[in-house]
Write a protein that holds these residues in place. Structure first.
Motif, PDB file in Angstrom:
ATOM      1  N   CYS A 239       0.905  -0.863   0.703  1.00 34.43           N
ATOM      2  CA  CYS A 239      -0.080  -0.067   0.201  1.00 34.43           C
ATOM      3  C   CYS A 239       0.484   0.975  -0.362  1.00 34.43           C
ATOM      4  N   CYS A 240       1.796   1.183  -0.481  1.00 35.59           N
ATOM      5  CA  CYS A 240       3.045   2.532  -0.418  1.00 35.59           C
ATOM      6  C   CYS A 240       3.160   3.457  -1.130  1.00 35.59           C
ATOM      7  N   GLN A 241       1.894   3.511  -1.911  1.00 39.31           N
ATOM      8  CA  GLN A 241       1.420   4.835  -2.868  1.00 39.31           C
ATOM      9  C   GLN A 241       0.394   5.456  -2.302  1.00 39.31           C
ATOM     10  N   ASP A 242      -0.256   4.272  -0.727  1.00 45.88           N
ATOM     11  CA  ASP A 242      -2.197   4.925  -0.242  1.00 45.88           C
ATOM     12  C   ASP A 242      -1.611   4.238   1.162  1.00 45.88           C
ATOM     13  N   LEU A 243      -0.811   4.544   2.006  1.00 43.19           N
ATOM     14  CA  LEU A 243      -1.060   4.471   3.017  1.00 43.19           C
ATOM     15  C   LEU A 243      -1.598   3.767   4.380  1.00 43.19           C
ATOM     16  N   GLU A 266       9.880   1.899  -2.292  1.00 48.24           N
ATOM     17  CA  GLU A 266       8.943   2.964  -2.344  1.00 48.24           C
ATOM     18  C   GLU A 266       8.440   4.023  -1.279  1.00 48.24           C
ATOM     19  N   THR A 267       8.900   3.933  -0.243  1.00 46.82           N
ATOM     20  CA  THR A 267       8.179   4.528   0.876  1.00 46.82           C
ATOM     21  C   THR A 267       9.623   6.109   0.887  1.00 46.82           C
ATOM     22  N   ALA A 268      11.063   5.731   0.309  1.00 49.28           N
ATOM     23  CA  ALA A 268      11.552   6.981   0.614  1.00 49.28           C
ATOM     24  C   ALA A 268      11.520   8.240  -0.216  1.00 49.28           C
ATOM     25  N   PRO A 269      10.083   8.022  -1.514  1.00 49.56           N
ATOM     26  CA  PRO A 269       9.920   9.266  -1.899  1.00 49.56           C
ATOM     27  C   PRO A 269       9.373   9.819  -1.915  1.00 49.56           C
ATOM     28  N   VAL A 270       8.744   9.904  -0.321  1.00 52.96           N
ATOM     29  CA  VAL A 270       8.047  10.510   0.322  1.00 52.96           C
ATOM     30  C   VAL A 270       8.324  10.235   1.908  1.00 52.96           C
ATOM     31  N   PRO A 271       9.603  11.519   2.247  1.00 52.93           N
ATOM     32  CA  PRO A 271       9.913  10.254   3.286  1.00 52.93           C
ATOM     33  C   PRO A 271       9.234  10.750   5.059  1.00 52.93           C
ATOM     34  N   ARG A 272       8.645  12.594   4.365  1.00 60.82           N
ATOM     35  CA  ARG A 272       7.656  12.780   5.516  1.00 60.82           C
ATOM     36  C   ARG A 272       6.060  11.685   5.454  1.00 60.82           C
ATOM     37  N   ALA A 273       5.653  12.265   4.739  1.00 59.75           N
ATOM     38  CA  ALA A 273       4.629  10.759   4.778  1.00 59.75           C
ATOM     39  C   ALA A 273       5.095   9.945   5.387  1.00 59.75           C
ATOM     40  N   ALA A 274       6.681   8.546   5.400  1.00 61.22           N
ATOM     41  CA  ALA A 274       6.473   7.309   5.447  1.00 61.22           C
ATOM     42  C   ALA A 274       7.147   7.840   6.818  1.00 61.22           C
TER      43      ALA A 274
END
Ligand SMILES: [Zn+2]
Length: 352
Positions: A239-243, A266-274
């Motif tokens: 679910c990386c694109q929609d956690l 898949e998560t490191a491009p969006v570090p704040r969301a991750a």
């Protein structure tokens, strides 16, 4: 000159014309003069909850154990997929390193259409447990069913009920892989955000294959129906694109955990969301790798979790063309992710 001749000429000259460059050959190097953090050893002792029987010889297993010691990996869960014979072979190889490796057994789904299937699987789980299995997995359904792409039996199939109940009775958590990440369902064309990796792992667009939300729903139903059984949705349930999808599952089911194995890129491009997601579900997430047994591989995962490094590439490791960013997780959260949650999970399983 025709295009083929131009390409030939460019190749001959050892340079590639930018308008001929293929995405698969794109190897950018970051030119930013910003901190580069080397993390050779994890900040806390680690339980790697998602690995496989990568060592092909006893020597390789010994070398792997030594790499783990140097990297701060205290224990590795080897998910032995397949049937009991595979498990027995793994016991032989990894049993020599009981401090380093913990073995989980797989399930052989090939007989799922025959009567007595579930009874046979349960008997085999019992036997593997007596031989040292501490869990079950990785059990995979990429939408075509647990037996591969023809069986059509999903995790919420009634035939799975006695097996999932037996997991609870035997104190065996079960690691489940459902679907793939959303890039793999999108057309592999110029609009695909994760194109080269998406192409490698593409899910066939066929009515016989459940889409991501459908296969996720089979997990949802199975976890709801077996509250005594402890489930681990591996790869963040893809679910990386929609956690938020995984968040909803974790909110609904106290008996569900998720591992982060092989979903660093898949998560490191969006570090704040991750990092926000990891912070919110800091008691339910488990460190995992699923990417071989090299020291360099471990170091990349530590860098992503621990550092605040920005804009770095790991194309060879992950297959994506995009840059990565560290999460900079705080020590308390890092400790849970690396180790404490894994230990808590095993305690919970023993209690149920
Ligand atoms: Zn795996």
């Amino acid at each position: 000159m025709n295009p083929a001749a131009i390409l030939l000429l460019a190749t001959t000259l050892g340079a590639q014309a930018p308008d001929q460059l293929l995405l698969k050959d794109y190897r950018p190097r970051s030119i930013y003069r910003i901190p580069v953090t080397r993390v050779e050893k994890a900040r806390f002792p680690v339980v790697d909850m998602h690995s496989h029987a990568y060592a092909e010889t006893d020597e390789q297993a010994a070398a792997w154990a030594a790499t783990m010691d140097r990297s701060g990996i205290e224990r590795t869960v080897v998910l032995v997929t397949g049937g009991g014979a595979d498990f027995d072979a793994a016991v032989k190889r990894y049993g020599k390193f009981p401090r380093h490796f913990e073995l989980w057994c797989g399930i052989d789904f090939t007989g799922s259409g025959r009567p007595g299937f579930a009874e046979g699987v349960v008997a085999e789980l019992r036997r593997c447990r007596a031989a040292g299995a501490k869990g079950v997995g990785e059990v995979t359904d990429k939408g075509g069913g647990l037996a591969g792409n023809a069986g059509g039996m999903h995790l919420d199939d009634p035939r799975m009920d006695p097996i999932l109940e037996a997991c609870a009775d035997l104190g065996l958590p079960i690691n489940v892989h459902v679907g793939e990440d959303q890039w793999m369902y999108e057309p592999a064309d110029a609009s695909n955000d994760g194109l080269m990796n998406a192409f490698t792992w593409k899910i066939a667009d066929s009515p016989a294959i459940l889409r991501h939300d459908q296969v996720l729903a089979t997990l949802d139903r199975a976890v709801a129906r077996h509250p005594r059984t402890t489930f681990i949705a591996c790869h963040l349930a893809n679910c990386c694109q929609d956690l938020a999808q995984l968040a909803a599952l974790l909110d609904r089911h106290a008996n569900l955990y998720a591992d982060i194995g092989a979903r660093f890129a898949e998560t490191a491009p969006v570090p704040r969301a991750a990092a926000q997601f990891i912070g919110r579900y800091q008691d339910r997430l488990l460190y995992g790798t699923d990417m071989g047994m090299d020291a360099a591989m471990y170091q990349i995962t530590f860098r992503i979790l621990e550092s605040e490094d920005e804009h770095f590439y790991e194309v060879e490791q992950f297959g994506y063309h995009w840059p990565l960013y560290g999460f900079g997780l705080e020590p308390g959260i890092l400790r849970k992710l690396y180790r404490d949650n894994a230990l808590a999970l095993m305690k919970r399983v023993a209690r149920n």
